[in-house]
Design a protein around this motif. Structure first.
Motif, PDB file in Angstrom:
ATOM      1  N   GLY A   1       0.751  -1.171   0.169  1.00 34.42           N
ATOM      2  CA  GLY A   1      -0.034   0.057   0.195  1.00 34.42           C
ATOM      3  C   GLY A   1       0.744   1.386  -0.085  1.00 34.42           C
ATOM      4  N   PRO A   2       0.206   2.359  -0.342  1.00 37.36           N
ATOM      5  CA  PRO A   2       1.024   3.532  -0.351  1.00 37.36           C
ATOM      6  C   PRO A   2       1.615   3.945   0.646  1.00 37.36           C
ATOM      7  N   ASP A   3       1.080   4.266   1.901  1.00 40.94           N
ATOM      8  CA  ASP A   3       1.624   4.813   3.039  1.00 40.94           C
ATOM      9  C   ASP A   3       3.239   4.034   3.080  1.00 40.94           C
ATOM     10  N   ALA A   4       2.827   2.754   3.199  1.00 39.51           N
ATOM     11  CA  ALA A   4       4.185   2.020   3.815  1.00 39.51           C
ATOM     12  C   ALA A   4       5.287   2.204   2.748  1.00 39.51           C
ATOM     13  N   ALA A   5       4.789   2.386   1.273  1.00 35.78           N
ATOM     14  CA  ALA A   5       5.691   2.375   0.309  1.00 35.78           C
ATOM     15  C   ALA A   5       6.634   3.649   0.326  1.00 35.78           C
ATOM     16  N   ASP A   6       6.138   4.769   0.687  1.00 38.41           N
ATOM     17  CA  ASP A   6       6.972   6.162   0.872  1.00 38.41           C
ATOM     18  C   ASP A   6       8.098   5.729   1.930  1.00 38.41           C
ATOM     19  N   ASP A   7       7.642   5.108   2.987  1.00 40.92           N
ATOM     20  CA  ASP A   7       8.678   4.922   4.006  1.00 40.92           C
ATOM     21  C   ASP A   7       9.917   3.988   3.557  1.00 40.92           C
ATOM     22  N   ILE A   8       9.229   2.825   3.015  1.00 41.42           N
ATOM     23  CA  ILE A   8      10.173   1.852   2.623  1.00 41.42           C
ATOM     24  C   ILE A   8      10.963   2.320   1.512  1.00 41.42           C
ATOM     25  N   VAL A   9      10.512   2.772   0.473  1.00 37.75           N
ATOM     26  CA  VAL A   9      11.485   3.426  -0.532  1.00 37.75           C
ATOM     27  C   VAL A   9      12.375   4.189  -0.184  1.00 37.75           C
ATOM     28  N   ALA A  10      12.060   5.254   0.917  1.00 37.58           N
ATOM     29  CA  ALA A  10      12.959   6.106   1.303  1.00 37.58           C
ATOM     30  C   ALA A  10      14.262   5.113   1.985  1.00 37.58           C
ATOM     31  N   GLU A  11      13.846   4.360   2.830  1.00 38.40           N
ATOM     32  CA  GLU A  11      14.749   3.459   3.764  1.00 38.40           C
ATOM     33  C   GLU A  11      15.424   2.545   2.754  1.00 38.40           C
ATOM     34  N   THR A  12      15.028   2.202   1.715  1.00 38.73           N
ATOM     35  CA  THR A  12      15.727   1.148   0.612  1.00 38.73           C
ATOM     36  C   THR A  12      16.863   1.970   0.305  1.00 38.73           C
ATOM     37  N   PHE A  13      16.798   3.440  -0.155  1.00 39.28           N
ATOM     38  CA  PHE A  13      17.897   4.149  -0.898  1.00 39.28           C
ATOM     39  C   PHE A  13      18.972   4.434   0.495  1.00 39.28           C
ATOM     40  N   LEU A  14      18.206   4.851   1.343  1.00 36.17           N
ATOM     41  CA  LEU A  14      18.973   5.182   2.731  1.00 36.17           C
ATOM     42  C   LEU A  14      19.950   3.978   3.161  1.00 36.17           C
ATOM     43  N   LEU A  15      19.591   2.911   2.964  1.00 34.78           N
ATOM     44  CA  LEU A  15      20.529   1.764   3.283  1.00 34.78           C
ATOM     45  C   LEU A  15      21.447   1.419   2.263  1.00 34.78           C
ATOM     46  N   ALA A  16      20.907   1.492   1.067  1.00 31.63           N
ATOM     47  CA  ALA A  16      21.681   1.359  -0.137  1.00 31.63           C
ATOM     48  C   ALA A  16      22.911   2.175  -0.086  1.00 31.63           C
ATOM     49  N   PHE A  17      22.431   3.843   0.109  1.00 29.99           N
ATOM     50  CA  PHE A  17      23.594   4.612   0.221  1.00 29.99           C
ATOM     51  C   PHE A  17      24.647   4.083   1.344  1.00 29.99           C
ATOM     52  N   ARG A  18      24.220   3.710   2.471  1.00 28.39           N
ATOM     53  CA  ARG A  18      25.129   3.509   3.526  1.00 28.39           C
ATOM     54  C   ARG A  18      26.019   2.110   3.144  1.00 28.39           C
ATOM     55  N   GLN A  19      25.398   1.471   2.170  1.00 30.01           N
ATOM     56  CA  GLN A  19      26.223   0.188   1.708  1.00 30.01           C
ATOM     57  C   GLN A  19      26.791   0.366   0.493  1.00 30.01           C
ATOM     58  N   ARG A  20      27.022   1.538  -0.109  1.00 31.16           N
ATOM     59  CA  ARG A  20      27.475   1.721  -1.382  1.00 31.16           C
ATOM     60  C   ARG A  20      28.972   1.320  -1.459  1.00 31.16           C
ATOM     61  N   GLU A  21      29.474   1.311  -0.485  1.00 31.69           N
ATOM     62  CA  GLU A  21      31.080   0.972  -0.315  1.00 31.69           C
ATOM     63  C   GLU A  21      31.147  -0.490  -0.827  1.00 31.69           C
ATOM     64  N   ARG A  22      29.949  -1.415  -0.562  1.00 27.22           N
ATOM     65  CA  ARG A  22      30.257  -2.752  -0.828  1.00 27.22           C
ATOM     66  C   ARG A  22      29.646  -3.081  -2.064  1.00 27.22           C
ATOM     67  N   TYR A  23      28.986  -2.158  -3.021  1.00 27.64           N
ATOM     68  CA  TYR A  23      28.395  -2.319  -4.188  1.00 27.64           C
ATOM     69  C   TYR A  23      29.241  -3.259  -4.945  1.00 27.64           C
ATOM     70  N   ASP A  24      28.633  -4.174  -5.600  1.00 27.36           N
ATOM     71  CA  ASP A  24      29.426  -5.041  -6.502  1.00 27.36           C
ATOM     72  C   ASP A  24      29.829  -4.480  -7.871  1.00 27.36           C
ATOM     73  N   GLN A  25      30.696  -3.932  -8.239  1.00 28.46           N
ATOM     74  CA  GLN A  25      30.951  -2.952  -9.296  1.00 28.46           C
ATOM     75  C   GLN A  25      30.979  -3.482 -10.525  1.00 28.46           C
ATOM     76  N   SER A  26      30.868  -4.977 -10.761  1.00 32.83           N
ATOM     77  CA  SER A  26      30.725  -5.651 -12.007  1.00 32.83           C
ATOM     78  C   SER A  26      29.280  -5.622 -12.326  1.00 32.83           C
ATOM     79  N   ARG A  27      28.359  -5.179 -11.605  1.00 32.74           N
ATOM     80  CA  ARG A  27      27.000  -4.947 -11.844  1.00 32.74           C
ATOM     81  C   ARG A  27      26.663  -3.642 -12.367  1.00 32.74           C
ATOM     82  N   ALA A  28      26.128  -3.494 -13.577  1.00 35.73           N
ATOM     83  CA  ALA A  28      26.113  -2.398 -14.052  1.00 35.73           C
ATOM     84  C   ALA A  28      24.745  -1.815 -13.812  1.00 35.73           C
ATOM     85  N   ASP A  29      23.711  -2.803 -13.689  1.00 36.11           N
ATOM     86  CA  ASP A  29      22.583  -2.273 -13.153  1.00 36.11           C
ATOM     87  C   ASP A  29      22.090  -2.498 -11.778  1.00 36.11           C
ATOM     88  N   ALA A  30      21.877  -1.546 -11.048  1.00 36.96           N
ATOM     89  CA  ALA A  30      21.602  -1.797  -9.508  1.00 36.96           C
ATOM     90  C   ALA A  30      20.265  -2.068  -9.208  1.00 36.96           C
TER      91      ALA A  30
END
Lengths: 200, 545
Positions: free
Chosen positions: A49-78
């Motif tokens: 549903g829409p309300d939970a989605a706003d929070d989860i999308v924001a949190e997804t990108f925040l967690l991704a941001f914090r883990q960006r150091e460990r992103y597998d660079q061989s994967r062009a598509d995130a």
């Protein structure tokens, strides 16, 4: 080649390059948000549903941001990476998700679509097929549901789902085939609904 | 219609509500993350990827060399023994233990170099060099501000387990994700603490032992870091969660040299490497002189300017060459309003109430007083770097990964070939000296000083570039620094040069500098001040801000 000043990484760099850039210039991570958030938002909205989605999308990108150091660079598509994080976060709301499917299966009104419509008759318009799908989705093991919905709603390939969930591709195949046969059984029980849904 | 089609249609009518709210939440959280990153020493941070400042057990390198030598001899094995991770850890740990601890309030200076293969595509200088100062207790402060949140709280260092295996287990327990490969977590934590903090010798030693305990860790011998120094490295092979990473130690005394990472594990050299070129104790923040020799006032002032420049929270945007700037100048008690493009290729002024606009190429140019009478072209100071065209970008999206890499490599190469001004003080002064300004003391850098004043006054400038100029000015022979009050009543720091003609002084606003901003105030020529009272971006010639 043109000569121009430009501050944005969104100039043809693939996701891996944007993530790499964001290690030095954190603000560039918002490029990734603009690229992928709309799709992920849609995926999460369909599950919670829409309300939970706003929070989860924001949190997804925040967690991704914090883990960006460990992103597998061989994967062009995130996308697989981001969908994987979003799916993990959805897992925290497993009970809510199941409750929503059950509500739809029981009443025929989809609580997820409710906020989007004003008309009462729309709310109760869910087809028998949808009710069957919802009942099956509520019964599936979490891992199978994640796999199935990443393929159906996230538009990921089997390989990408394997990456997103951190499991071998073989596991994705077997989960998917089990889940699909359960769905087939549900739909087989309601042939009328199938016809009703597909006038062509 | 099969069950997958059915499922695809299920809830497909969910409308796109947009991601505005999600973006708001994300940006707010990101800003919070970023501000804590920035607080923990922004200038180093961005160079060290996700890791905090490049500070670690900080000892004067010569000191480390001297003290460590005796101990290392004791652990050197007989010649032919293969170097295992364990053996390397033993030696590095012994070397670390031989170094003195740095006490809490002491300042450490570090100069580091970064090379990033991808960076040149966006027009950054490559390699880049940076200077930094930090205290051994992790508080980095400049003026009144204090900076917090290192990667690991300094006050918890004392209670860390004094056993390498337990240390690794503790680091794994800190990992919030819990899903990551253990080796990656252990390695990353150790790397970021070694390079990012000033650690007591016992902890450094323990960390080297802990590195050797990581099952996948390897040793690479006969390595050269980007500065060309011989080294030996701990290497973590690539995994799904991390690229190939390495920590290079000096081949002879095992002090930390550099950290590198590979985009492609099969290339011989890392695609991104940070090397510590110099590191030693200094008497105070801003000083580059070892604690025995105090820095000159001009060096301190230039470093202060560089520090402020690179710490600008909101650096002003870039000027494009044709943008109009309004200049309000005061010279010999006379005020002058001049409009000029950022590259000073076009000027305008009101003459008897009429706006007159003149291009450098126009016939009027000869009679015009150009703000930039001599010096490098704007495009040499601020080169524009080639970028992809929209069609090339579109093509790139369709290309295979290999084709894409090839296309980007081509772009990087083109970027590297764009000429620009030298970055280092002496080469920069030498280059600026090649522009003749008619002054007499050519050997004493009088041309370079006058050209620098021209560029500061006449061009639309960006921070970072100008701070290089001040570092160069501090290297002009005989330069001194004094506090003055200028003709407009501003308190300035004045760089004074021992020339008889040309520009003999350059001023920077002292009050602004104390609060962390760099504001150029003007210059002295033939004993007369020319002050920049205002310089602002405007929409066109004749428009006042």
């Amino acid at each position: 080649m043109t000569y121009q000043g430009r501050d944005d990484a969104d100039d043809g760099l693939d996701d891996a390059a944007v993530i790499r850039l964001s290690r030095h210039e954190p603000e560039q991570f918002t490029v990734l948000f603009r690229r992928h958030a709309p799709h992920i938002q849609r995926y999460v909205t369909r599950r919670l549903g829409p309300d939970a989605a706003d929070d989860i999308v924001a949190e997804t990108f925040l967690l991704a941001f914090r883990q960006r150091e460990r992103y597998d660079q061989s994967r062009a598509d995130a996308r697989p990476w981001l969908y994987g994080i979003a799916t993990n976060l959805i897992g925290r709301h497993r009970r809510d998700e199941i409750r929503l499917y059950r509500a739809l299966a029981r009443t025929g009104a989809d609580p997820i679509l409710e906020p989007f419509t004003d008309r009462v008759d729309d709310r109760v318009s869910a087809s028998t097929a949808c009710r069957g799908l919802a009942a099956t989705l509520a019964r599936l093991p979490t891992a199978s549901r994640d796999t199935l919905l990443l393929v159906a709603w996230g538009d990921l390939s089997y390989d990408e789902v394997a990456t997103a969930l951190g499991v071998p591709v073989g596991t994705v195949r077997s989960r998917l085939s089990r889940a699909r046969s359960k769905l087939r059984r549900t739909l087989g029980e309601t042939p009328a609904a199938v016809n009703e849904e597909s006038p062509a | 219609m099969n069950e997958m089609d059915e499922l695809s249609r299920f809830r497909a009518e969910v409308p796109d509500r947009g991601t505005t709210r999600a973006e708001e939440i994300f940006r707010a959280a990101l800003a919070k993350d970023l501000s804590s990153e920035r607080r923990s020493a922004s200038r180093f941070r961005n160079r060290f990827r996700d890791l905090p400042p490049t500070w670690r057990a900080a000892i004067a390198v010569p000191l480390a060399l001297g003290l460590a030598a005796g101990v290392i001899v004791a652990v050197l094995p007989s010649s032919a023994t293969a170097l295992t991770a364990e053996l390397l850890a033993d030696r590095a740990a012994a070397a670390a233990l031989a170094r003195p601890a740095v006490s809490a309030g002491q300042w450490v200076y570090e100069r580091s170099e970064n090379y990033a293969a991808f960076r040149s595509s966006r027009g950054f200088a490559n390699p880049t060099f940076q200077d930094g100062w930090m205290t051994a207790d992790g508080t980095l402060s400049y003026g009144a501000g204090s900076i917090g949140d290192p990667i690991f709280p300094y006050n918890k260092i004392g209670s860390l387990p004094r056993d390498p295996a337990k240390l690794n287990a503790y680091f794994v327990s800190l990992d919030p994700a819990k899903t990551d490969n253990r080796s990656v977590v252990e390695y990353s934590q150790i790397q970021s603490m070694l390079f990012g903090m000033v650690l007591p010798p016992w902890l450094q030693a323990e960390m080297y032992h802990a590195l050797a305990l990581i099952p996948t860790i390897q040793v690479r011998q006969n390595v050269k870091d980007i500065a060309g120094r011989a080294g030996v490295a701990f290497v973590l092979p690539p995994t799904g969660q991390s690229e190939k990473l390495e920590i290079i130690l000096d081949a002879s005394d095992y002090h930390l040299l550099a950290q590198g990472s590979w985009d492609n594990p099969s290339t011989p050299a890392p695609s991104d490497e940070d090397a510590i070129l110099k590191e030693y104790l200094v008497t105070e923040l801003g000083s580059t002189q070892p604690s025995t020799a105090p820095p000159s006032a001009a060096e301190l002032a230039a470093e202060q300017i560089t520090f402020a420049d690179t710490h600008l929270r909101e650096p002003p945007g870039r000027f494009s060459p044709g943008q109009w700037l309004y200049h309000h100048l005061r010279s010999g008690g006379k005020d002058q309003e001049i409009w000029a493009t950022a590259d000073d290729a076009e000027q305008a002024a009101y003459v008897n109430g009429t706006l007159q606009v003149c291009k450098r190429t126009d016939p009027c140019a000869a009679s015009e007083q150009w703000l930039m009478p001599a010096g490098p072209s704007y495009s040499l100071v601020y080169p524009t770097y080639p970028l992809l065209t929209p069609s090339e970008r579109k093509q790139l999206a369709k290309d295979t990964v290999k084709q894409r890499q090839a296309a980007l490599q081509k772009l990087f190469k083109a970027n590297r070939q764009v000429p620009t001004l030298p970055e280092y003080p002496r080469p920069l002064l030498n280059k600026l000296n090649t522009y003749s300004t008619g002054c007499a003391n050519v050997a004493g850098d009088c041309n370079a000083v006058t050209v620098t004043a021209n560029m500061l006054t006449g061009y639309g400038n960006r921070p970072g570039t100008t701070s290089n100029w001040f570092l160069a000015l501090a290297d002009v022979p005989g330069v001194s620094v004094q506090h003055i009050t200028d003709a407009a009543g501003q308190r300035d720091i004045e760089f004074t040069f021992p020339f008889q003609d040309g520009v003999t002084a350059i001023m920077v606003n002292a009050t602004a500098l104390r609060s962390g901003t760099v504001q150029y105030e003007g210059y002295v020529r033939d004993g007369q001040q020319t002050l920049v009272l205002n310089q602002a971006l405007v929409s066109g010639p004749g428009v006042r801000p």
